[in-house]
Design a protein around this motif. Sequence first.
Motif, PDB file in Angstrom:
ATOM      1  N   GLY A  50      11.054 -79.132 114.073  1.00 38.87           N
ATOM      2  CA  GLY A  50      10.214 -80.065 113.324  1.00 38.87           C
ATOM      3  C   GLY A  50      10.600 -80.143 111.854  1.00 38.87           C
ATOM      4  O   GLY A  50      11.683 -79.711 111.457  1.00 38.87           O
ATOM      5  N   LEU A  51       9.683 -80.687 111.073  1.00 44.10           N
ATOM      6  CA  LEU A  51       9.968 -80.921 109.648  1.00 44.10           C
ATOM      7  C   LEU A  51       9.605 -79.697 108.813  1.00 44.10           C
ATOM      8  O   LEU A  51       8.601 -79.041 109.078  1.00 44.10           O
ATOM      9  CB  LEU A  51       9.162 -82.122 109.137  1.00 44.10           C
ATOM     10  CG  LEU A  51       9.374 -83.458 109.843  1.00 44.10           C
ATOM     11  CD1 LEU A  51       8.564 -84.556 109.133  1.00 44.10           C
ATOM     12  CD2 LEU A  51      10.852 -83.836 109.883  1.00 44.10           C
ATOM     13  N   LEU A  52      10.417 -79.443 107.811  1.00 45.78           N
ATOM     14  CA  LEU A  52      10.110 -78.361 106.886  1.00 45.78           C
ATOM     15  C   LEU A  52      10.455 -78.818 105.475  1.00 45.78           C
ATOM     16  O   LEU A  52      11.548 -79.336 105.241  1.00 45.78           O
ATOM     17  CB  LEU A  52      10.938 -77.121 107.244  1.00 45.78           C
ATOM     18  CG  LEU A  52      10.588 -75.872 106.444  1.00 45.78           C
ATOM     19  CD1 LEU A  52       9.232 -75.315 106.867  1.00 45.78           C
ATOM     20  CD2 LEU A  52      11.666 -74.806 106.624  1.00 45.78           C
ATOM     21  N   ALA A  53       9.517 -78.631 104.553  1.00 48.10           N
ATOM     22  CA  ALA A  53       9.773 -79.001 103.156  1.00 48.10           C
ATOM     23  C   ALA A  53      10.166 -77.746 102.381  1.00 48.10           C
ATOM     24  O   ALA A  53       9.477 -76.733 102.446  1.00 48.10           O
ATOM     25  CB  ALA A  53       8.526 -79.632 102.550  1.00 48.10           C
ATOM     26  N   CYS A  54      11.282 -77.808 101.666  1.00 50.28           N
ATOM     27  CA  CYS A  54      11.770 -76.649 100.905  1.00 50.28           C
ATOM     28  C   CYS A  54      11.657 -76.934  99.413  1.00 50.28           C
ATOM     29  O   CYS A  54      12.199 -77.928  98.922  1.00 50.28           O
ATOM     30  CB  CYS A  54      13.228 -76.361 101.239  1.00 50.28           C
ATOM     31  SG  CYS A  54      13.563 -76.096 102.987  1.00 50.28           S
ATOM     32  N   ALA A  55      10.997 -76.030  98.696  1.00 47.23           N
ATOM     33  CA  ALA A  55      10.815 -76.203  97.252  1.00 47.23           C
ATOM     34  C   ALA A  55      12.000 -75.618  96.490  1.00 47.23           C
ATOM     35  O   ALA A  55      12.579 -74.612  96.908  1.00 47.23           O
ATOM     36  CB  ALA A  55       9.523 -75.521  96.814  1.00 47.23           C
ATOM     37  N   THR A  56      12.328 -76.239  95.371  1.00 48.86           N
ATOM     38  CA  THR A  56      13.463 -75.808  94.550  1.00 48.86           C
ATOM     39  C   THR A  56      13.430 -74.307  94.272  1.00 48.86           C
ATOM     40  O   THR A  56      14.433 -73.619  94.422  1.00 48.86           O
ATOM     41  CB  THR A  56      13.424 -76.526  93.181  1.00 48.86           C
ATOM     42  OG1 THR A  56      13.226 -77.901  93.416  1.00 48.86           O
ATOM     43  CG2 THR A  56      14.693 -76.307  92.416  1.00 48.86           C
ATOM     44  N   GLY A  57      12.262 -73.818  93.863  1.00 54.27           N
ATOM     45  CA  GLY A  57      12.152 -72.419  93.463  1.00 54.27           C
ATOM     46  C   GLY A  57      12.506 -71.451  94.575  1.00 54.27           C
ATOM     47  O   GLY A  57      12.900 -70.313  94.315  1.00 54.27           O
ATOM     48  N   ASP A  58      12.348 -71.858  95.840  1.00 60.56           N
ATOM     49  CA  ASP A  58      12.627 -70.955  96.969  1.00 60.56           C
ATOM     50  C   ASP A  58      14.052 -71.081  97.463  1.00 60.56           C
ATOM     51  O   ASP A  58      14.477 -70.326  98.337  1.00 60.56           O
ATOM     52  CB  ASP A  58      11.730 -71.303  98.175  1.00 60.56           C
ATOM     53  CG  ASP A  58      10.274 -71.295  97.811  1.00 60.56           C
ATOM     54  OD1 ASP A  58       9.930 -70.554  96.878  1.00 60.56           O
ATOM     55  OD2 ASP A  58       9.483 -72.020  98.456  1.00 60.56           O
ATOM     56  N   VAL A  59      14.777 -72.083  96.959  1.00 61.94           N
ATOM     57  CA  VAL A  59      16.086 -72.376  97.552  1.00 61.94           C
ATOM     58  C   VAL A  59      17.204 -71.744  96.745  1.00 61.94           C
ATOM     59  O   VAL A  59      17.359 -72.009  95.553  1.00 61.94           O
ATOM     60  CB  VAL A  59      16.295 -73.909  97.650  1.00 61.94           C
ATOM     61  CG1 VAL A  59      17.736 -74.231  98.022  1.00 61.94           C
ATOM     62  CG2 VAL A  59      15.339 -74.505  98.669  1.00 61.94           C
ATOM     63  N   GLU A  60      17.964 -70.892  97.427  1.00 58.61           N
ATOM     64  CA  GLU A  60      19.099 -70.265  96.772  1.00 58.61           C
ATOM     65  C   GLU A  60      20.271 -71.256  96.692  1.00 58.61           C
ATOM     66  O   GLU A  60      20.870 -71.444  95.641  1.00 58.61           O
ATOM     67  CB  GLU A  60      19.491 -69.046  97.595  1.00 58.61           C
ATOM     68  CG  GLU A  60      20.003 -67.895  96.771  1.00 58.61           C
ATOM     69  CD  GLU A  60      19.999 -66.630  97.599  1.00 58.61           C
ATOM     70  OE1 GLU A  60      21.085 -66.169  97.945  1.00 58.61           O
ATOM     71  OE2 GLU A  60      18.890 -66.161  97.939  1.00 58.61           O
TER      72      GLU A  60
END
Length: 256
Positions: free
Chosen positions: A241-251
């Motif tokens: 399904g869909l997942l939203a990734c926030a800048t702060g969590d993304v390496e």
Amino acid sequence: MELPRAAALVARLEVLDEIGSTNTELVRRVTADPAAWPAPAVLLTDHQTAGRGRLGRSWSAAAGDSLAISVLLRPDVPTQRLGWLSLAAGAAMTEALNGLGVAARAKWPNDVLIDGRKVCGVLAEALPDGAGVVIGAGLNHAADRAALPVPTATSLAAEGGPTDPDLLVAAYLERLLARVNDLATVGGDPDRSGLRDAVRAVSDTIGRRVRVLRADEAVTGEAIDIDVEGRIVVDRGPIGGLLACATGDVEHLRYE
Ligand code: BT5
């Protein structure tokens, strides 16, 4: 370096011959003497010796090869919307380069690419106590191809683009200040200000298969949109399904 056109767009613009990091230095100066730094203000150099990237990474460039541009903003935007300023900067740089005839695209969250290679990176940092935001952009304007610090980098000179600092910084500031002003006018709403559509329009990431590395997991799928929080929405298929990734969590975000 003289930047008359860029200087005319802001309340204060200072050029340094050499500095460790323009972001660190601008935060330090503004914190020490806020009244001396009306917004928007700019601190820049073409010789940054300890440039910082996200998550402890570094931004490196030989003297004269890359513009380090830090912009102080104090927009009237709610704190939870401030993340949009970094996306606004990437979009503004992309639009500025497009306007100068360079086929640049924005890679979420903070890179500007030409033909898949990074010409610019953005690092936004909040000042303590809501005193404003410093948005740093490193723009490889003059580097020869052989002098680029990493194989994934490129420069405007290497791509046959414009290299005049005043032209580049003025075009970037014009776009950035207009976008931020529009955002503030509608209370930080990225949809009503047109910012979300602008970010989508210059995005190189939407529509691609991506692998997003977060602290404890890798997310793979198709990047389908940027949501109202500025997160990248990844479609992991019928099961995930869909997942939203926030800048702060993304390496990292890598194209597959
Ligand atoms: C960034 O981080 O791309 C944000 C860079 C922000 C630099 C500006 S310059 C003005 C202001 N003052 C500062 O101290 N910083 C800001 P990130 O997404 O973490 O990417 C860092 C990665 O980009 C590095 O690990 C290298 O792989 C790559 N890189 C380093 N130098 C580069 C360059 N000159 N051109 C292209 N890629 C580079």
